[in-house]
Enzyme design. Structure first.
Site, PDB file in Angstrom:
ATOM      1  N   LYS A  40       0.823  -1.204   0.000  1.00 31.14           N
ATOM      2  CA  LYS A  40       0.000   0.000   0.000  1.00 31.14           C
ATOM      3  C   LYS A  40       0.858   1.255   0.000  1.00 31.14           C
ATOM      4  O   LYS A  40       0.440   2.317  -0.440  1.00 31.14           O
ATOM      5  CB  LYS A  40      -0.887   0.030   1.267  1.00 31.14           C
ATOM      6  N   GLY A  41       2.066   1.133   0.537  1.00 31.62           N
ATOM      7  CA  GLY A  41       2.887   2.303   0.830  1.00 31.62           C
ATOM      8  C   GLY A  41       3.171   3.202  -0.364  1.00 31.62           C
ATOM      9  O   GLY A  41       3.214   4.425  -0.243  1.00 31.62           O
ATOM     10  N   GLU A  96       7.805   2.246  -6.175  1.00 27.72           N
ATOM     11  CA  GLU A  96       7.921   1.597  -4.865  1.00 27.72           C
ATOM     12  C   GLU A  96       8.331   2.626  -3.823  1.00 27.72           C
ATOM     13  O   GLU A  96       9.030   3.601  -4.125  1.00 27.72           O
ATOM     14  CB  GLU A  96       8.946   0.450  -4.964  1.00 27.72           C
ATOM     15  N   ASP A  97       7.869   2.420  -2.597  1.00 24.44           N
ATOM     16  CA  ASP A  97       8.223   3.366  -1.541  1.00 24.44           C
ATOM     17  C   ASP A  97       9.683   3.223  -1.113  1.00 24.44           C
ATOM     18  O   ASP A  97      10.398   4.208  -0.986  1.00 24.44           O
ATOM     19  CB  ASP A  97       7.271   3.227  -0.330  1.00 24.44           C
ATOM     20  N   ASP A 100      14.559  -2.325   0.241  1.00 19.47           N
ATOM     21  CA  ASP A 100      15.235  -2.737   1.467  1.00 19.47           C
ATOM     22  C   ASP A 100      16.087  -3.971   1.125  1.00 19.47           C
ATOM     23  O   ASP A 100      17.179  -3.836   0.581  1.00 19.47           O
ATOM     24  CB  ASP A 100      14.149  -3.016   2.508  1.00 19.47           C
ATOM     25  N   LYS A 128      17.642   1.670   0.815  1.00 22.13           N
ATOM     26  CA  LYS A 128      18.551   1.319   1.920  1.00 22.13           C
ATOM     27  C   LYS A 128      19.555   0.308   1.383  1.00 22.13           C
ATOM     28  O   LYS A 128      19.364  -0.910   1.563  1.00 22.13           O
ATOM     29  CB  LYS A 128      17.754   0.661   3.054  1.00 22.13           C
ATOM     30  N   PHE A 149      14.892   2.132  10.493  1.00 28.84           N
ATOM     31  CA  PHE A 149      13.495   1.875  10.141  1.00 28.84           C
ATOM     32  C   PHE A 149      12.739   3.199  10.055  1.00 28.84           C
ATOM     33  O   PHE A 149      12.731   3.983  11.006  1.00 28.84           O
ATOM     34  CB  PHE A 149      12.829   0.948  11.162  1.00 28.84           C
ATOM     35  N   VAL A 150      12.129   3.451   8.904  1.00 28.96           N
ATOM     36  CA  VAL A 150      11.451   4.731   8.691  1.00 28.96           C
ATOM     37  C   VAL A 150       9.954   4.543   8.469  1.00 28.96           C
ATOM     38  O   VAL A 150       9.509   3.505   7.997  1.00 28.96           O
ATOM     39  CB  VAL A 150      12.064   5.505   7.493  1.00 28.96           C
ATOM     40  N   ASP A 156       4.721   2.396   6.764  1.00 30.86           N
ATOM     41  CA  ASP A 156       4.023   2.105   8.018  1.00 30.86           C
ATOM     42  C   ASP A 156       4.879   1.294   8.976  1.00 30.86           C
ATOM     43  O   ASP A 156       5.861   0.668   8.592  1.00 30.86           O
ATOM     44  CB  ASP A 156       2.763   1.294   7.734  1.00 30.86           C
ATOM     45  N   ARG A 162       1.280   6.002   8.112  1.00 33.75           N
ATOM     46  CA  ARG A 162       1.377   6.215   6.660  1.00 33.75           C
ATOM     47  C   ARG A 162       1.064   7.657   6.276  1.00 33.75           C
ATOM     48  O   ARG A 162       1.557   8.165   5.287  1.00 33.75           O
ATOM     49  CB  ARG A 162       0.390   5.301   5.926  1.00 33.75           C
TER      50      ARG A 162
HETATM   51  P1  IMP Z   1      12.169  -5.616   0.523  1.00 36.59           P
HETATM   52  O1  IMP Z   1      11.474  -6.727  -0.176  1.00 36.59           O
HETATM   53  O2  IMP Z   1      12.922  -6.088   1.727  1.00 36.59           O
HETATM   54  O3  IMP Z   1      13.004  -4.734  -0.367  1.00 36.59           O
HETATM   55  O4  IMP Z   1      11.048  -4.791   1.211  1.00 36.59           O
HETATM   56  C1  IMP Z   1      10.429  -3.752   0.692  1.00 36.59           C
HETATM   57  C2  IMP Z   1       9.192  -3.488   1.504  1.00 36.59           C
HETATM   58  O5  IMP Z   1       9.440  -3.629   2.928  1.00 36.59           O
HETATM   59  C3  IMP Z   1       8.771  -2.064   1.307  1.00 36.59           C
HETATM   60  O6  IMP Z   1       7.857  -1.974   0.253  1.00 36.59           O
HETATM   61  C4  IMP Z   1       8.152  -1.721   2.635  1.00 36.59           C
HETATM   62  O7  IMP Z   1       6.797  -2.103   2.622  1.00 36.59           O
HETATM   63  C5  IMP Z   1       8.872  -2.584   3.638  1.00 36.59           C
HETATM   64  N1  IMP Z   1       9.937  -1.818   4.328  1.00 36.59           N
HETATM   65  C6  IMP Z   1      11.269  -1.963   4.184  1.00 36.59           C
HETATM   66  N2  IMP Z   1      11.943  -1.100   4.941  1.00 36.59           N
HETATM   67  C7  IMP Z   1      11.017  -0.367   5.588  1.00 36.59           C
HETATM   68  C8  IMP Z   1      11.094   0.710   6.539  1.00 36.59           C
HETATM   69  O8  IMP Z   1      12.162   1.209   6.940  1.00 36.59           O
HETATM   70  N3  IMP Z   1       9.896   1.188   6.964  1.00 36.59           N
HETATM   71  C9  IMP Z   1       8.697   0.712   6.567  1.00 36.59           C
HETATM   72  N4  IMP Z   1       8.591  -0.290   5.678  1.00 36.59           N
HETATM   73  C10 IMP Z   1       9.732  -0.838   5.195  1.00 36.59           C
HETATM   74 MG    MG Z   2       5.837  -2.069   0.377  1.00 35.36          MG
END
Ligand code: IMP
Ligand code: MG
Length: 176
Positions: A40-41, A96-97, A100, A128, A149-150, A156, A162
């Site tokens: 959703k972000g 994408e927000d 990570d 990140k 963590f943001v 969220d 959010r």
């Molecule tokens: P990835 O698959 O680990 O790259 O995760 C990406 C998803 O994890 C993002 O779309 C976010 O929903 C969530 N996420 C990763 N880091 C953060 C953070 O610092 N705050 C909030 N959500 C995060």
């Molecule tokens: Mg996400």
């Protein structure tokens, strides 16, 4: 008790999004761009980014579950809501927000590439890079941030925060 500390202000976010919109407009070939936000972000970023672009856009959404309600993903990914439109032959921009571990986008790239779009690019508001487990190249990145963590501007913690205008670091939250 958890506390919020502003990392990127609403003004900085909006200024950067204007720059990204102009850059994307310049880079992409003529014709509409298919913007796909990951629920959703990323919806918050998509609405501002699309208005910073001066060309035709189509908007669609994809739901991806990474089986994690807390601060980390489990590594297991599945599609919970698929696109309504076909992307065959289209110029696609995944919105994408935050990138990570890269697990979500790595998976999504594989899924969408099979549908034969003309091109696929990624725009992420935040990156990140220290946390990467899977290789991901985001063509457009708003801000590279340290491993903290943001929340806010779509991001969220357990569905909260959010609607903050700023991106904030969430300190001292209980581990989940
Ligand atoms: P990835 O698959 O680990 O790259 O995760 C990406 C998803 O994890 C993002 O779309 C976010 O929903 C969530 N996420 C990763 N880091 C953060 C953070 O610092 N705050 C909030 N959500 C995060
Ligand atoms: Mg996400």
């Amino acid at each position: 008790m958890s506390s919020l500390r502003v990392l990127i202000s609403a003004e900085q976010i909006q200024t950067r999004i204007q720059e990204l919109g102009a850059e994307i407009d310049r880079d992409l070939p003529d014709g509409p761009v298919y913007l796909i936000a990951i629920l959703k972000g990323a919806c918050f970023f998509l609405t501002d980014l699309s208005r910073a672009m001066k060309r035709d856009v189509f908007v669609d959404f994809m739901g991806i579950s990474t089986y994690g309600k807390g601060k980390t993903t489990s590594g297991e990914v599945k599609v919970t809501k698929d696109l309504d439109i076909s992307i065959e032959g289209a110029d696609v921009l995944i919105v994408e927000d935050i990138v990570d571990s890269g697990v979500t986008l790595n998976y999504l790239m594989h899924v969408l590439e099979q549908r034969k779009p003309r091109s696929i690019r990624i725009a992420a508001l935040l990156d990140k890079p220290d946390r990467r487990l899977r290789p991901i190249h985001a063509n457009y990145v708003g801000f590279r941030i340290p491993d903290e963590f943001v929340v806010g501007y779509g991001l969220d913690y357990a569905e909260k925060y959010r609607n903050l205008d700023d991106v904030c670091v969430l300190d001292e939250a209980p581990a989940k």
